[in-house]
Design an enzyme around this catalytic site. Structure first.
Site, PDB file in Angstrom:
ATOM      1  N   ASP A 490       5.972 -84.686 -70.867  1.00 45.94           N
ATOM      2  CA  ASP A 490       4.937 -84.372 -69.895  1.00 45.94           C
ATOM      3  C   ASP A 490       3.982 -83.420 -70.627  1.00 45.94           C
ATOM      4  O   ASP A 490       4.384 -82.789 -71.593  1.00 45.94           O
ATOM      5  CB  ASP A 490       5.612 -83.693 -68.695  1.00 45.94           C
ATOM      6  CG  ASP A 490       4.599 -83.228 -67.661  1.00 45.94           C
ATOM      7  OD1 ASP A 490       3.626 -83.958 -67.443  1.00 45.94           O
ATOM      8  OD2 ASP A 490       4.782 -82.131 -67.100  1.00 45.94           O
ATOM      9  N   ASP A 811       8.834 -80.619 -66.710  1.00 44.68           N
ATOM     10  CA  ASP A 811       9.309 -79.553 -65.826  1.00 44.68           C
ATOM     11  C   ASP A 811       9.965 -80.223 -64.621  1.00 44.68           C
ATOM     12  O   ASP A 811       9.782 -81.399 -64.374  1.00 44.68           O
ATOM     13  CB  ASP A 811       8.180 -78.581 -65.435  1.00 44.68           C
ATOM     14  CG  ASP A 811       6.932 -79.303 -64.958  1.00 44.68           C
ATOM     15  OD1 ASP A 811       7.083 -80.465 -64.565  1.00 44.68           O
ATOM     16  OD2 ASP A 811       5.837 -78.717 -64.967  1.00 44.68           O
ATOM     17  N   ASP A 815       8.496 -84.526 -62.190  1.00 48.87           N
ATOM     18  CA  ASP A 815       9.049 -85.500 -63.150  1.00 48.87           C
ATOM     19  C   ASP A 815      10.456 -85.952 -62.769  1.00 48.87           C
ATOM     20  O   ASP A 815      11.142 -86.587 -63.563  1.00 48.87           O
ATOM     21  CB  ASP A 815       9.117 -84.869 -64.555  1.00 48.87           C
ATOM     22  CG  ASP A 815       7.759 -84.411 -65.033  1.00 48.87           C
ATOM     23  OD1 ASP A 815       6.793 -85.154 -64.805  1.00 48.87           O
ATOM     24  OD2 ASP A 815       7.657 -83.328 -65.612  1.00 48.87           O
TER      25      ASP A 815
END
Length: 1191
Positions: A490, A811, A815
């Site tokens: 991410d 995090d 996600d």
């Protein structure tokens, strides 16, 4: 119908069963018949010893069948139950869980009648079963079983009309259906766990082997092995007991709440809450001043709250939770999309604001909420279930170990068969001793240390990761980490830091230059930046999104707790916030209704492409301006506003969100810089250089994502972004600076990915799904931008479909799906669960980031956070540490002398060592250390844990591989020694066998404690035991060992006097026995030394000091006994003196054998290096299969 396919995340299949009468069970009547047959026919016809052997065999078979019912659920069902087609005839069911969700279980099927209601006639029968703390009920309409439904998918209108359970009958019905709101699981005793461990197949087998060794008069060796086994199993049972006891401490807070039942507010304990209850909830604290946690998952109907969710998600920023007022009454609640309305069980309310206009008034001034889920179904309960049911006994590659043993058994059966045939040819031989030796040959092939060694390998990694602040709830995933070939990251908060820098405003004039002097920026733009946010005061401290805090600081405005913003200096109007419409990931925008003087205005901010469609007048340079800054890696937000007609405050609050966010006037772009974390580029570079593909998956804009990706080595070739073609026909690939353009075709994607790095946006996913080209495009893409959480899951699943082993690092908030879907999901938490209410969560975040920066001296707060469980009910040490305020603690530290500091450090180390037990048991994962999001949780604000996890994964993989090889070679050599030599009457002495066992155990222990190297190598480990490299290595070394063994024994026979060795006599020393023992021990040492896998994954033999010393001492020991320096030692070991010529030959041959084996092993490692899996082949195959389906 005898079975139902559920296909859920927990249960895959359910088979209906009925228990047989005890007399008709397969472990009863066949054996009753066999015993009768033995008594009637065998006893009278043969001599007593042979009849006893047959009886012993029958008893062993009976015990084995009884044990099989405990080991195999399928066999238990076959022996004890019969299948039925009608669910009403069944009294139990066999549950087959989903993949990686544990093993099969038989659970009782329960029937209950409950009153259907006044209008219905009679009672309704409900059929259900409980599996892993979840209730599943039989649905007659659907003809299958499904999870017990909770009221979580109703319309918002339904919830707003809720007034709680209206009658005692309804309360009773709901209690019957859902049960109490508690975490109940039986506390196992040490005896019960030990019994469970002692019933394990390997353990029973090992005890059986020990019995056989005893029969053959190997007392020392047998007792040594038995002692080792019991020690290992008892430490494992003790550690499991500790884990389960720790988890039992987590319980629903014993607080009382006001609950609306039967038309009035009543006081009830949190444990008595039921789904559908309407409650008054707010910040409540116990006698110690500790904040109480929310007792269940609930939906806010009126009011708002600030909640700390660190205990579940690890997100340090408090979350703003708002009521569902203003949502469309026909809209349905979605657990994923509408998190902003839900209070999750286990989280703590830091602040609440009641809504006095709501018809249902609360007596204690709390927020009105309706309970959605209770007990193990809450978010906290779900995390508890993950920890409870996935940290059961740890093993690595269990199916591979089974197949490997099967491979070895084939050799053993050949050797035993050879002994049996040869032995039966000699009528003088004792049949009892012959059968005993055949049994010993077969059992010696299955190494008693195997499960122990595999558990140690995985547990060593678990402990090493826990020391790095990385916690794992699903240990079977550690070997997967060694096989990972694609790492996905991410962007925001993972590769880049959470701290935002406000650069200025742009887009208000014709030129596209950034304006960073706020005095030149229109007041309306400043008003939007100062008020269009979700910042909030908790304990007189402003907390919230770092981006919004950066904007407020950058424009030099202040924001007060009465939700009013005003400039710190100069003239300007105060802005009063009237209503907030919070940011939603599917809308990509947020809005507020504000009052400036007497005027009402709507302020909106969001993604430039989202706001673009909602503007009445679009500036000419709109797209060009925001693209210019996103290409530089900046985060750009579009600002807009509109004036609202005169109205009352209540009318402004009830405005529909869509009306507020349409017909807007553009007010400029806010530009933010999001600095890349200092170590992101070096860590990703290391991953790239160690044969991993890198991918970025982000919710940010494509141009920003490409810029950041190029800075951290994800993108190294020219980038191309997929988007709609300018002429409106189809799609095209465009470079970030728009100089290169290629027409999109799904067939050309693979070829294009050879020369360019590809990027696609979330808006292209729908097109890919509609044209069924997901499998043809996604595997070749390097950067995914503007991706919704559901699409992240789709990307992970696509990578898995084409055969990639995936790692996802993000995090723990948006996600979750992707982290769960990846083979290795790593959630980065930069939060520590708050120890005390005085510590606002912002300060706890500061503490945790400090602790990350200085790992050596971790803050007491972090230690306390780990020691205490959810409700601060950890160990007494944890309680004391938790109660000490962080500020007073640091003050106290200043007065500590150096000696006190040292003593504290030592005490902490001792505590840690005590916590970790014997070093073989897996560390306890506490609720504050795990995240709902993923199997791995790292308490770091950087991507460094990914390399730690991969290093440990590779180390575990390599260690298990070398263990299989060593055990295989040792067992093959043992089978030969026991078979061929047995026929010559050669045996091992008891003390000899014990010394050999001690050395083997020591070697294995030191091998498993080899540390991985600090840098990842380009070479990859072999992912499986069954590969050409392992097979050739085993066969080659075994051939060399066999040749050495045979030559040595033949040489010894030349020196032997022509004496006759009695085949089944007692052990007595002779030359052939002495030589065979020495040679087999030399082979053992050589096997460990040759097959040890050091660089490039683990420490080399010279770096792994304990193993090096063990090898040297073993080599020294064998040199001493071969040289016959200490005669007394050789006499004790029952070894006869060797002729000088034979002794010298043995030492030279041993050296030669070692050199040849070492060369052969190195040659194979060079010829068969570990490679990246050939996934493109699988991708083409999957694509072709999809085309066939579509045709």
């Amino acid at each position: 119908m005898s079975s139902f396919y559920v296909g859920g995340k927990v249960v895959d299949k359910v088979d209906l069963l009925r228990k047989k009468h005890w007399a008709w069970r397969l472990d009863v009547w066949p054996f009753a018949f066999l015993y009768a047959l033995w008594l009637a026919t065998i006893v009278p016809s043969i001599d007593f010893i042979d009849a006893s052997i047959v009886f012993g065999g029958l008893i062993a078979l009976h015990i084995l069948v009884c044990l099989f019912t405990a080991w195999s659920v399928d066999f238990k069902c076959f022996a004890h139950y019969s299948k039925v087609n009608d669910i009403h005839l069944a009294d139990a069911c066999k549950i087959t869980p989903a993949k990686f969700s544990g093993s099969k279980e038989v659970v009782p099927l329960e029937f209950r009648k409950h009153v259907a209601g006044s209008s219905a006639v009679g009672d309704v029968e409900e059929i259900f079963f409980e599996f892993r703390k979840q209730c599943f009920i039989y649905s007659k309409e659907q003809g299958t079983v499904c999870k017990l439904p909770y009221p979580t998918k109703e319309t918002f209108g339904y919830y707003l009309k809720c007034t709680g359970h209206g009658s005692e009958a309804k309360i009773f019905g709901a209690t019957e259906k859902w049960g109490r709101n508690v975490f109940e699981y039986p506390q196992p005793t040490f005896q019960k766990l030990m019994k469970e461990h002692c019933m394990e197949p390997f353990f029973v087998f090992q005890v059986f082997c020990v019995g056989l060794w005893c029969l053959d008069e190997y007392w020392y060796y047998s007792l040594f092995t038995l002692f080792m086994l019991f020690m290992f199993e008892s430490t494992m049972a003790k550690s499991r007991l500790k884990t389960l006891t720790e988890l039992r401490r987590v319980k629903i807070d014993g607080q009382t709440l006001m609950v609306h039942r039967c038309g009035k507010w009543v006081k009830l304990a949190g444990t008595d809450l039921l789904p559908g209850d309407v409650v008054s909830v707010g910040r409540s604290s116990g006698q110690t001043g500790e904040d109480k946690s929310v007792p269940a998952d609930m939906l806010i109907l009126a009011g708002s709250a600030i909640v700390n969710e660190a205990i579940l998600t690890g997100e340090s920023t408090p979350q703003w939770k708002v009521s569902i007022m203003g949502r469309g009454t026909e809209e349905k609640l979605s657990a994923r999309r509408d998190k902003t309305h839900v209070l999750f069980g286990g989280t703590k309310i830091l602040q609440h604001t009641p809504d006095k206009t709501f018809p249902l008034k609360t007596p204690d001034g709390g927020c009105v909420a309706v309970v959605l889920r209770t007990g193990f179904e809450t978010s906290q309960g779900k995390l508890m279930r993950t920890i409870l049911f996935s940290t059961e006994r740890v093993t690595a590659n269990s199916w591979e170990s089974g197949l490997f043993i099967l491979f070895l058994v084939v050799f053993a059966i050949i050797a035993a068969g050879y002994v049996l045939i040869k032995g039966l040819e000699d009528p003088t031989r004792s049949k009892y001793k012959l059968f005993l030796s055949c049994s010993l040959i077969i059992t010696s092939v299955i190494p008693p240390e195997l499960p122990m060694e595999l558990s140690i390998a995985v547990n060593t990694s678990l402990i090493a990761l826990a020391r790095c602040g990385i916690f794992c709830t699903e240990p079977f995933r550690i070997p997967f980490a060694g096989k990972v070939d694609i790492c996905c990251f991410d962007k925001t908060g993972t590769l880049t830091s959470d701290d935002m820098e406000f650069r200025g405003v742009v887009g208000l004039s014709d030129n596209s230059d950034l304006e960073d002097d706020m005095s030149k920026v229109p007041s309306r733009t400043l008003e939007i930046l100062s008020s269009c946010h979700a910042l909030v005061f908790v304990d007189n401290k402003l907390v919230g999104d770092p981006l919004e805090k950066a904007a407020l600081k950058g424009i030099d405005w202040s924001y007060k707790s009465d939700e009013k913003a005003m400039p710190k200096r100069g003239a300007g109007n105060a802005v009063q916030i009237v209503q907030r419409h919070h940011f939603a990931s599917h809308l990509k925008r947020m809005a507020v209704v504000v009052r400036v003087q007497e005027d009402f205005l709507a302020f909106v901010k969001g993604a430039p492409e989202t706001i673009q469609d909602r503007l009445t007048d679009l500036p000419l340079s709109y797209v060009e301006t925001y693209k210019k800054y996103t290409r530089q890696g900046s985060r750009v937000l579009a600002l807009a506003f509109k004036s609202l007609p005169d109205m009352t405050v209540s009318e402004a609050r009830s405005l529909d969100r869509d009306a507020v966010e349409s017909g807007l006037t553009f007010a400029g772009f806010a530009v933010f810089n999001c600095p890349i974390r200092a170590d992101s580029a070096t860590i990703l570079s290391e991953l790239k250089n160690s044969s991993h593909d890198l991918v970025m998956i982000t919710g940010d804009q494509a141009l920003t994502a490409c810029y950041v990706a190029s800075q951290v080595h994800i993108v190294s070739k020219p980038a191309l972004i997929l988007g709609p073609a300018r002429n409106g026909e189809g799609y095209q690939w465009v470079s970030p600076d728009e100089t290169e353009m290629f027409r999109y075709s799904e067939e050309g994607v693979e070829a294009l990915s050879e020369t360019h790095d590809l990027c696609i946006g979330g808006d292209c996913f729908e097109m890919l799904q509609q044209t069924s080209s997901v499998l043809l495009v996604i595997p070749f893409v390097k950067v995914f931008a503007r991706v919704a959480p559901e699409q992240k899951e789709l990307i992970m699943n696509t990578f898995k479909t084409v055969g990639r082993i995936t790692l996802m690092c993000g995090d723990g908030t948006n996600d979750v799906g992707a982290l769960k879907q990846a083979h290795v999901g790593v959630a980065l938490l930069n939060a520590v669960p708050p120890a005390k209410k005085e510590n606002s969560s912002a300060s706890s975040k500061d503490e945790s980031t400090k602790s990350v920066k200085s790992k050596k001296s971790r803050s007491a707060l972090e230690t306390a956070g780990k020691a205490t469980s959810v409700n601060g009910e950890g160990s007494s040490k944890g309680k004391i540490a938790a109660r000490s305020d962080s500020t007073s603690h640091t003050a106290a530290n200043r007065h500590l002398t150096a000696a006190d500091m040292q003593r504290q450090k030592l005490k902490k180390l001792m505590d840690e060592m005590n916590d970790e037990g014997d070093g073989r048991s897996a560390p306890i994962v506490k609720l504050g250390d795990a995240s709902m999001a993923s199997p791995f949780t790292a308490k770091h604000a950087s991507v460094a844990p990914t390399t730690d996890i991969i290093r440990q994964g590779r180390s575990t993989l390599v260690t298990t591989l070398q263990m299989f090889k060593i055990l295989g070679l040792n067992c093959l050599a043992t089978a030969y020694v026991l078979s061929v030599m047995y026929l010559d009457g050669v045996k091992l002495g008891d003390i000899q066998a014990t010394i050999s066992g001690v050395f083997t155990a020591a070697f294995f222990l030191f091998i498993s404690h080899a540390r991985p190297l600090p840098t990842l190598s380009e070479t990859r480990p072999h992912p499986n035991v069954f590969c050409l490299y392992v097979f050739l290595s085993l066969m080659g070394q075994f051939a060399i060992h066999l040749f050495f063994l045979m030559s040595s024994v033949k040489e010894a026979e030349k020196y032997m006097p022509e004496e006759c060795i009695e085949p089944d006599s007692q052990f007595h020393p002779n030359l052939v026995n002495t030589v065979s023992y020495m040679v087999s021990m030399m082979l053992q040492v050589a096997t460990f030394a040759v097959n040890y896998m050091g660089h490039p994954f683990n420490q080399s033999i010279s770096e792994n000091k304990p193993f090096l010393y063990a090898l040297l001492s073993a080599a020294g020991f064998f040199t001493i006994i071969t040289s016959d320096i200490f005669r007394d030692l050789n006499d004790w070991l029952k070894l006869v003196p060797l002729p000088v010529g034979l002794r010298n030959k043995l030492l030279i041959w041993a050296l030669l054998m070692f050199v040849i084996c070492y060369t052969w092993e190195r040659l194979l490692r060079w010829a068969f290096p570990g490679r990246v899996p050939a996934w493109k082949k699988r991708q083409r195959l999957a694509g072709a299969n999809l085309e066939k389906k579509n045709v």
